[in-house]
Structure formats: C-alpha cells, structure tokens
Write a protein that holds these residues in place. Structure first.
Motif, mmCIF file in Angstrom:
data_model
loop_
_atom_site.group_PDB
_atom_site.id
_atom_site.type_symbol
_atom_site.label_atom_id
_atom_site.label_comp_id
_atom_site.label_asym_id
_atom_site.label_seq_id
_atom_site.Cartn_x
_atom_site.Cartn_y
_atom_site.Cartn_z
ATOM 1 N N VAL A 321 0.954 -1.027 -0.087
ATOM 2 C CA VAL A 321 -0.116 -0.028 -0.091
ATOM 3 C C VAL A 321 0.803 1.380 -0.072
ATOM 4 N N ALA A 322 0.953 2.051 -1.243
ATOM 5 C CA ALA A 322 2.013 3.026 -1.260
ATOM 6 C C ALA A 322 2.031 3.752 -0.150
ATOM 7 N N GLY A 323 3.065 4.358 0.454
ATOM 8 C CA GLY A 323 3.518 5.202 1.438
ATOM 9 C C GLY A 323 2.798 4.793 2.616
ATOM 10 N N VAL A 324 2.492 3.643 3.065
ATOM 11 C CA VAL A 324 1.531 3.221 4.326
ATOM 12 C C VAL A 324 2.226 1.827 4.804
ATOM 13 N N MET A 325 2.238 0.839 4.020
ATOM 14 C CA MET A 325 2.908 -0.573 4.605
ATOM 15 C C MET A 325 3.045 -1.352 3.436
ATOM 16 N N GLY A 326 4.195 -2.280 3.632
ATOM 17 C CA GLY A 326 4.423 -3.348 2.628
ATOM 18 C C GLY A 326 3.343 -4.368 2.615
ATOM 19 N N GLY A 327 3.528 -5.084 1.613
ATOM 20 C CA GLY A 327 2.694 -6.350 1.609
ATOM 21 C C GLY A 327 3.449 -7.533 2.145
ATOM 22 N N GLU A 328 2.718 -8.474 2.966
ATOM 23 C CA GLU A 328 3.321 -9.694 3.351
ATOM 24 C C GLU A 328 3.795 -10.550 2.430
ATOM 25 N N ASN A 329 3.478 -10.476 1.145
ATOM 26 C CA ASN A 329 3.987 -11.261 -0.059
ATOM 27 C C ASN A 329 5.421 -11.060 -0.579
ATOM 28 N N SER A 330 5.615 -9.879 -0.183
ATOM 29 C CA SER A 330 7.098 -9.394 -0.615
ATOM 30 C C SER A 330 8.192 -9.148 0.438
ATOM 31 N N GLU A 331 7.917 -9.466 1.673
ATOM 32 C CA GLU A 331 8.655 -8.894 2.815
ATOM 33 C C GLU A 331 9.996 -9.403 2.866
ATOM 34 N N ILE A 332 10.824 -8.818 3.668
ATOM 35 C CA ILE A 332 12.057 -9.532 3.669
ATOM 36 C C ILE A 332 12.365 -10.551 4.720
ATOM 37 N N THR A 333 12.778 -11.790 4.320
ATOM 38 C CA THR A 333 13.103 -12.863 5.090
ATOM 39 C C THR A 333 14.295 -13.230 5.342
ATOM 40 N N ASP A 334 14.650 -14.243 6.165
ATOM 41 C CA ASP A 334 16.044 -14.728 6.242
ATOM 42 C C ASP A 334 16.495 -15.424 4.765
ATOM 43 N N SER A 335 15.696 -15.814 4.142
ATOM 44 C CA SER A 335 15.975 -16.537 2.975
ATOM 45 C C SER A 335 16.265 -15.582 1.768
ATOM 46 N N THR A 336 15.976 -14.142 1.990
ATOM 47 C CA THR A 336 16.067 -13.277 0.847
ATOM 48 C C THR A 336 17.563 -13.026 0.350
#
Length: 800
Positions: A321-336
């Motif tokens: 959601v632009a300018g508010v919060m990122g999506g769970e479907n593209s978050e940074i994880t340990d496997s990134t």
C-alpha cells in the motif's frame, strides 16, 4: 520528532553547549522543544565484570558463587544463571545500583553466602532482544567486549539523551535528523558535518532485475526510484546502528530493514525494501488499486482496497500500500537474497485518506502526509546503498530506476530588504540578512535572487524571508514599536454590545454561563416534544458529523440548555442558575419547502436562562427578566399566558414582550419534558430572541433620588373577565396613572361568591408620589378616576 543528542553532535559539534541552552535556543529559533529524556536515567552503578571463577553453592543446587573482577576490586556474587563461565564479560549491578523499572540492588546473603551485587540480563537494563540479539532470553547478558570496571551504559551506547520536538506542518524537513541538524547549525552558526552520500557504482545493471517500472497515476506519485542489491546476507545490524534506532524509539529487525528505517530517520524519506524473488514479471507499477482488490500487509492483516488508494504492484498483484505499509507477499525474510530498494514521493492527501480508511497510521504515512519533496528520493536511495556497502549486507547493482515525469525547477526569490525591515520594525543591514539566509541554505545568485533549497517549500514570499531573519536575529532583539498607521479603536456592533450587556446582567444575578455545541441529534427535538410538523425541525445536516447522534445544526437552543441542567442535577447540584447566549441556525428553504443544503443558513442568537432549586419559581425568573429589561430598554416585560407549547407547563408559561415587541417565552418546563431529561425537581427556563431585542430602543439608566415628600396610597379592586391578565391590568394602571403613579403592586386575586363564573376580582395597591412636592388628595383622586376609566375602556373591568 525525536532527536538523539549523540547523533546531533556527530552532525553539528555542540558538545560545549549545555542541554538547557540548546533546547532554549532551538525553541526560540522555531524548533519548539517538548520534552527531554535521559535514556539511561533509570540505570546507575552497573559496570563490566569479568568472571574469574564459578563454583557451586554448597547449600543450594541451583545457585552458583562467582568471583568477579570489576576493575577496582574483586566481588563475590551469587547467581542462579546457568550461562555463566570463567572469562565471561557480564554487566554487574554493584551495591546501591538502580535498574530498569526502579529496581534497587543491595548486598546481602543468599542461602548463607554473601552476594555483593547482581549479574544483569538485557531486560534488567531496559533493553530487548532487538538491541541485544546475542543475549539469552532467560540468562545473563554476555557482553561481546568491554573492560572490567567500564560503565555498561557507555559500553552499550545507552548514555544518550533524546529531545522531543513539536514540528509544525509547514516544516516537514524538520521531521528528520538532518533537518534538525540544519536548524541547530543555523541557530548556533556552526558548520554542518553532513557529507553527500556516495553510492557505489556497482556491477551489472538494474534493468536485469527490473525490466519495467511505470507510474500509471502521476497525480498521486511524483517520482519513483529503485535500486537492486544482490548477494544479500540477512543478519543483525551492528551495535551502533541498533542503538541509534533504539535511541530514536525504533526497534532493530535486521540489517536490510534497519537500513530503510535509519534512512527514514536521517533524511525524513520513507523507504521500502522488496524481496525481488516475490516480484512477478520483474515489473513494478505504481497504480490505483481496483475496487475490492485485497492484500495482506506486513502486520498480517487482510486489507480490502478501492480505487482511491495507491498501490505498488508487480505484474500480477499489489505488493504494498503505497506510502503506508508493505505487503506480506514481498517482505524481507532470512532467505532473501536479492532486494529492491524503493524511494518514492507520493501525494500527501492520498496517503492520509488511505491510512485513515484502512486504520493504519504508520511512521511512513505520517511523513508522506506532510508533502515531501521529490528531490529527497535520490539522496535517500544513495544513502541506503552506501550503508549496504558499509555494513557488508550485499552487493549493489549498477544503475538506478528513476521515473520522474515532471521535474521541479529550482525556485528563486528576490529579497526585498527594506520590506523585511518594515515588517519586523528593525534596521538590519542587508549584509547581515544575507548571512542569515546563507545559514539556512538560501544561496545568493548573480542576479541578487536567492535559490531556495528543495527541502524548504515553506519559503515562498518576502514575509517568509522576514521570518527567517527574525528567527536568527532573535525575537528578543526586535524592538517594541507602535503601529505605523493610525490605530483605530475597536468598535463593537450593536448586537455585540447587547450580547455583552445581557451576559453581564445575567452573571450579575448569579447565573453561570455555559457553552454548548451548536449541533446535536435530530432525535433531540423529540425530547422537547416538538411537533412533527414544526418548521424548527427543518435543520441543516452536517456533511462530516462527529457521529450519527450529532448530525444537524440546531434551530433551537432549548435542548442544549436542558441537557446542561440535567448534567448538573445528575452530579447532585441542588440548585443552579445557568445562561447562554446561544447561536442557532435557520436553513434556507427551496420553493417546495425543503432544506436548501447549498445555501448559507441564517445565524441568530438566543438569550437562554434556566434555574432550579428550592428558591426557584416562575416569579423569580420573571423578576430577573424585568430587571434586565428595565435596565436595557427602560421598561418591564409584558406577559401573556401561553398554553400550546409542549415544552412548557400550560398554566405556568408566558409569552414575553417589551414595548409591544415579542421576545420569547418564559415558564416552567412541562412534566413530560422533565421526564425525558430526568429532572429531579422543577425547572424554569426562558428562551428569548436577541435579534428581536435589537428592534427595541436601548434605554439609559437614570438615577432617581428618593422623594423628600410623602406619598399617597390607594387600593383598587376590579372585576374583570378570566381572560384578562394581571399584567394587562397593571400596565393599564401605570399608563393611566401618569407620572404620579410610582408603584403598582398586586395583593389579591379572588374567585368565588359573589363573583360571577368566568370572572375574577383583582386588587392592586397604588403609590402616588411627586419629586417636586406633596401629592394632594385632589391630584390622587384625578389620577384614580382616570385609572378607573382606562380599566373599563381597555380591559372591560369595573370597580368591585
């Protein structure tokens, strides 16, 4: 905005300035200080200790006895921790130490063994796993470095203070560490040690990872930038970065997320990091969401979107959601392993509406709401890539995405030095003003104009330049001067004068002023039993009401007054006198009688009074009104019975007039309405039209001395119809009695034998007096006869 003093001193050397002076000077130059917090205030007497030996407690299986070197001495400490070992560096709370939560440590014996202090976990130091990722959740904090005796707060970077600022909406640049550092540098006229970020050139090209980046809603996104980082290693950030975030009130997550938060704090530019593997089609599109489109945000909650909201999407789905919060479907994880850094400029109003609609107010949205400059995107993105290389978090890919459809030109302004001095009332030389401008980045050009830095969108005219001069010249140094033009006294309108006079009069009679809302629920009309067809029910509706129960502008102030009475009775106030000069709104109507919402309503004022208590009755309130009318208009009120107002008692209510002008109603609130409001005693109220009072000629109070001459007293009793009011009879007697008639007092009303049905006997005491001599019997008889004639002709009354 929170500011770490350690961070500030790295950018502007102010170590020789005490904190009190710093806060005062910054406040006086426009950056208002709210609070100061010493971050290690709860912690004292905690030192680094090296464990020399660990032995089992002879009398307790779960306790150990440790010998510890704390620099100046060796101590014995008894502990239940299981992760201690010889050679370990640990925080030691010495005798008399204070820990987080107000805990105090004293030496004592544990199962017979002396313990001269206590080993500390990170929680006892006021820290969490986010600041100490190497710490054990249920054990002692094992320090990775330090020397015995060293202060633990300094070792961990806790020896800092944070200043909280109140930032005005026109200065979004001050919602950053760098912005406040600029203000501090300008305030103290010291250099700013902030180097331009140098992003690594990188290998390869970003186009290999992002083949298509577009802005489909240019009205909501002014600029979109992106860079890619490969070979990412997700791990905890170094201690300096974790503790810097801690000082600013942000918890550390991992190196990539921490970099975006750090840059947001430093530059005031929110950033976001996507896992490239989660972006379908290597595509980024900034577009409006589709109505009904859904996504899960980073907080794990599903969000339903609509077409008014801006999203960042890949080829298939929204990923933020632009300018508010990122999506769970593209978050940074340990496997990134590959990250896309985003730095963009979104429309402030759009972000505000989106965050409000979704119930998600974040640090990012609160910044974007303030309309950030698009030029800030590049510096923030470069700084993030610079930190990636500095922390060894990955390899920055060459090139960058920069979609900037409508670049802004550099703005300039021509300073009018003379006008600035006129505005300030000063005589500051031009060269001195140029020095103040240079402090805040306003660079003078060859043509004499000033180039406005991109972060100062609030500078737009000469008045803004005058403010910059005043801030650094010092408001205290500006001399006190009078107005240059002719100062004219403030003249109140007749209505304002009357409202003030009524307010003063009511207060003089012991009434307390109330202030009520000018809007309420349409159901409020039902509480005063207003007829369904009453024109007062036609109210102007509010477009954005505070709630469904407060959705119309009031056309009568009586319910508001009675609500105040009810509130006082509920808290056991036994007697009260209340008044309000209340504003009401009469909407314009269309030809068919409906409310015209597009037209401006007519605003008017009502003089509202109410009283209740043991001494309150109709006549006490009537007496107050008569005294006010006599003082303001030179005449007492005239009262005619009113029986058809459902809000008032039919036998104890009257229409009030003065000199033939109808003003309103006074009387006892009806039993049915009293029940609606939960009254516990009788309530008397008056509702008078201030606008009608303006049609009356304002009288001037004239002093009349007590007559030196004796007065004559005559009584008169007349028989009249039941419909003739005492007020009408009294007014007739006063008119016919002329100047000699000084007082008319009712002393009897009789019904019964021998008075015929439908009639009544009314008796008055009349006082005749003259300031210039004694009233003779002949004069009194003449006036008495005139009174009898007038009563017969005007009221149909005859002598009894």
């Amino acid at each position: 905005m929170r500011l770490s003093l350690k961070w500030l001193n790295e950018l502007v050397d102010l170590r020789d300035v005490d904190v009190k002076t710093l806060m005062h000077r910054l406040t006086m130059s426009g950056s208002k200080v709210e609070t100061l917090e010493k971050l290690d205030e709860e912690i004292s007497s905690v030192a680094v200790g090296r464990i020399l030996s660990v032995e089992k407690h002879p009398d307790a299986d779960k306790l150990s006895i440790c010998r510890v070197d704390v620099g100046s001495e060796e101590l014995q400490i008894v502990t239940a921790a299981t992760n201690v070992f010889p050679g370990a560096l640990v925080p030691v709370a010495l005798d008399g130490a204070r820990l987080a939560g107000g805990v105090k440590i004293k030496s004592g014996k544990l199962r017979g063994a002396l313990s001269q202090g206590m080993f500390c976990s990170f929680a006892e130091l006021g820290l969490t796993r986010h600041e100490c990722p190497y710490g054990a959740e249920d054990g002692i904090l094992i320090l990775p470095k330090g020397e015995p005796g060293e202060d633990v707060t300094k070792l961990l970077g806790m020896d800092d203070s944070a200043i909280e600022f109140e930032i005005t909406p026109n200065r979004p640049d001050c919602c950053s560490i760098l912005g406040l550092a600029r203000e501090a540098a300008a305030t103290f006229d010291r250099p700013l040690n902030a180097a331009e970020p140098v992003a690594p050139a990188g290998e390869g090209d970003v186009s290999e990872f992002l083949s298509d980046v577009s802005i489909e809603a240019p009205d909501l996104c002014k600029r979109y930038m992106a860079r890619t980082v490969t070979d990412v290693r997700i791990e905890p950030s170094p201690e300096w970065l974790r503790m810097r975030l801690w000082a600013q009130g942000i918890r550390a997550i991992n190196n990539i997320v921490d970099i975006t938060n750090y840059v947001m704090l430093e530059y005031g530019q929110p950033m976001h990091a996507f896992d490239h593997a989660c972006l379908s089609g290597s595509r980024i599109c900034v577009r409006r969401a589709a109505d009904g489109e859904t996504m899960n945000t980073l907080d794990g909650k599903p969000r339903e979107l609509n077409s008014s909201m801006l999203v960042i999407a890949d080829a298939d789905k929204p990923v933020a959601v632009a300018g508010v919060m990122g999506g769970e479907n593209s978050e940074i994880t340990d496997s990134t392993r590959t990250v896309v850094f985003e730095s963009a400029c979104f429309d402030g109003a759009s972000i505000r509406l989106t965050s409000k609609a979704l119930g998600m107010r974040t640090d990012s949205s609160s910044l974007f709401e303030k309309y950030l400059p698009p030029e800030n995107c590049a510096a923030a993105l470069d700084r993030a890539c610079e930190l990636v290389e500095q922390l060894g978090a990955g390899k920055v890919v060459g090139g960058k995405i920069d979609v900037y459809p409508d670049p802004r030109p550099v703005r300039t302004i021509k300073p009018d030095y003379g006008r600035i001095n006129v505005l300030l009332g000063t005589g500051i030389p031009d060269r001195e003003m140029d020095g103040y401008f240079a402090r805040v980045g306003l660079e003078k050009q060859a043509d004499g104009s000033l180039a406005i830095p991109y972060w100062r969108d609030d500078v737009a005219c000469t008045a803004d330049l005058a403010e910059e001069v005043a801030r650094f010249y010092g408001y205290d140094n500006i001399p006190t001067t009078t107005f240059a033009g002719d100062a004219k006294p403030v003249v109140r309108t007749p209505e304002q004068q009357l409202r003030e006079a009524l307010s003063d009069a009511a207060a003089g009679f012991g009434f307390d002023e109330i202030l009520t809302f000018t809007f309420f629920s349409p159901k409020t009309y039902d509480k005063i039993l207003m007829p369904a067809d009453s024109p007062l029910r036609k109210s102007l509706s509010i477009l954005n009401p505070l709630g469904g129960d407060e959705s119309v502008m009031r056309t009568t102030a009586l319910p508001s007054l009675l609500n105040a009475v009810a509130s006082n009775q509920k808290v056991k106030v036994k007697a009260a006198r209340l008044f309000e000069i209340a504003k009401v709104f009469s909407p314009a109507l269309t030809p068919d009688g409906a409310v015209d919402a597009a037209a401006i309503p007519t605003e008017s004022y009502r003089f509202m009074l109410a009283e209740y208590g043991e001494k309150a009755d109709f006549y006490s309130l009537k007496g107050v009104l008569d005294a006010i009318f006599t003082a303001q208009f030179g005449a007492a009120g005239e009262y005619a019975a009113l029986r058809d107002d459902p809000a008032f008692h039919p036998g104890r209510t009257a229409v009030v007039s003065v000199n033939g002008v109808t003003l309103g109603v006074v009387g006892e609130i009806s039993g049915a309405v009293s029940e609606q409001f939960g009254f516990q005693s009788r309530v008397y109220a008056a509702d008078l039209d201030v606008g009608a009072m303006l049609r009356l000629e304002r009288g001037t109070a004239v002093y009349r001395p007590i007559s030196k001459y004796p007065a004559l007293y005559r009584d008169i009793a007349v028989i009249c119809r039941e419909s003739v009011t005492v007020g009408a009879l009294s007014a007739c007697i006063r008119r016919a009695g002329g100047k000699l008639c000084r007082e008319v007092d009712l002393f009897d009303v009789y019904r019964g034998i021998p008075i015929a049905p439908g009639e009544k006997s009314v008796a008055f005491s009349i006082v005749f007096a003259d300031d210039n001599g004694t009233v003779t019997d002949e004069q009194a008889d003449e006036r008495f006869a005139a009174i009898v004639r007038a009563l017969g002709e005007e009221c149909g009354a005859r002598l009894r």
